[in-house]
Design an enzyme around this catalytic site. Structure first.
Site, short mmCIF file in Angstrom:
data_model
loop_
_atom_site.label_atom_id
_atom_site.label_comp_id
_atom_site.label_asym_id
_atom_site.label_seq_id
_atom_site.Cartn_x
_atom_site.Cartn_y
_atom_site.Cartn_z
N LYS A 71 17.17 -0.59 1.05
CA LYS A 71 18.30 -0.79 0.64
C LYS A 71 18.84 -2.19 1.30
CE LYS A 71 22.30 1.01 2.45
NZ LYS A 71 23.18 2.01 2.62
N GLN A 143 35.11 4.34 2.06
CA GLN A 143 34.46 5.15 2.88
C GLN A 143 35.16 6.53 3.09
OE1 GLN A 143 31.22 5.33 3.15
NE2 GLN A 143 30.78 3.01 2.95
N VAL A 165 46.85 0.76 8.53
CA VAL A 165 47.83 -0.19 8.50
C VAL A 165 48.25 -0.57 7.16
CG1 VAL A 165 47.09 -1.05 10.77
CG2 VAL A 165 46.25 -2.01 8.83
#
Length: 334
Positions: A71, A143, A165
């Site tokens: 990868k 994610q 945030v």
């Protein structure tokens, strides 16, 4: 012979999370048994672009099947705002280890999200309390989605608290999962008090304090994957049972890399590698002499996880005729 080109939709469709979790667990077991070849992840640092490239090759023998691949992946933190691109982009080449033929070229971005969630699920399955029903997530980026999707496969998650945030990121996460879970935005402390906590941020100054986590919280520290990154307070790490995915990577670029480099943690503070727990060489939570209290999984991401996930994707895509086959290799040349 043709190579299969698999885009985001192909990878997403064929990376069925229960199978990916099982394959990633097999990868950890193969690693513990010495049935892999996995050179250290190499970095090309590009501070002028606030980013980097990483190359991650591996071969693994899982018994019933073996696979190889590499990868090529990056982390460019300015991508979303400046270029409208994901922070993490990746391309996976999946090869037949018997003759080196490139069986597939896959979208490595979706692959990375899937296998990262699966790794957290494997750790959660072995380290979280059996009846864990609440999940906190710090960091509502891409994610975070597979953290919930994967962990919900191994624990009866009902309540989810997500903290970021960016209010719009929290709102998007809540909107995505509100039909399946009791999900809401909250503070880092509220997220950290859940039965399971996943941190998926790129910060270099700790944001989760020792007094924020619950007495038996299991923490998946997923964000630190480069030197200097550090999400959890040193006091939290010092008091917790720490499980890592790989010694070299974690001490160099994982959640423990900063306190380890400063001498605040040493090898004696590392309870086990996850592969040892998966293969029952070391006890997990709930087993005799297993850990109690707060546990932390320090995940840097291993190339064998990508290879295992690529195997799942390719096998299903090939069966169903997904993707775009093309001639990458001239088989007339000898």
């Amino acid at each position: 012979m043709e190579t299969l080109l698999l885009n985001r939709a192909d990878v997403d469709e064929n990376a069925r999370m229960p199978e990916v979790i099982a394959a990633v667990e097999e990868a950890f077991a193969a690693y513990e048994h010495g049935n892999v070849q996995m050179p250290a992840k190499s970095y090309i640092d590009l501070p002028q672009y606030d980013g980097d490239f990483r190359s991650m090759p591996a071969y693994m023998d899982a018994g019933d099947w073996d696979a190889a691949g590499i990868k090529w992946v990056n982390v460019h933190t300015d991508n979303p705002e400046e270029f409208g691109l994901p922070t993490v982009l990746g391309t996976m080449v999946y090869s037949n280890p018997e003759n080196a033929f490139p069986l597939a070229i896959l979208d490595g971005t979706t692959l990375t999200r899937k296998r990262t969630g699966a790794a957290a699920a494997v750790a959660t399955d072995h380290l979280a309390v059996p009846d864990a029903s609440s999940l906190g997530i710090v960091g509502a980026g891409v994610q975070s989605y597979t953290q919930l999707e994967a962990i919900a496969e191994v624990r009866p998650i009902e309540e989810v608290v997500v903290s970021d945030v960016r209010e719009e990121a929290v709102a998007a996460f809540v909107d995505r999962f509100s039909d399946r879970f009791d999900v809401r935005g909250g503070s880092i402390a509220e997220a950290a008090s859940c039965d399971v906590l996943s941190t998926v941020t790129p910060v270099e100054e700790p944001i989760v304090s020792a007094d924020a986590v619950g007495e038996h919280t299991h923490v998946n520290a997923m964000g630190a994957d480069a030197p200097g990154k550090h999400e959890l307070a040193d006091e939290l790490l010092a008091d917790a049972t720490i499980v890592i995915d790989d010694y070299e990577q974690c001490t160099h670029s994982g959640e423990i890399n900063v306190p380890y480099g400063e001498g605040l943690l040493d090898d004696g503070d590392i309870y086990a590698e996850l592969g040892q727990i998966v293969t029952d060489a070391v006890a997990g939570r709930g087993e005799r002499d297993g850990p109690e209290g707060v546990t932390v999984f320090d995940s840097t991401g291993l190339a064998i996880q990508d290879v295992a996930t690529a195997h799942v994707v390719y096998e299903h895509a090939d069966e169903k005729g997904n993707g775009y086959p093309f001639e990458l290799v001239d088989t007339e040349l000898r």
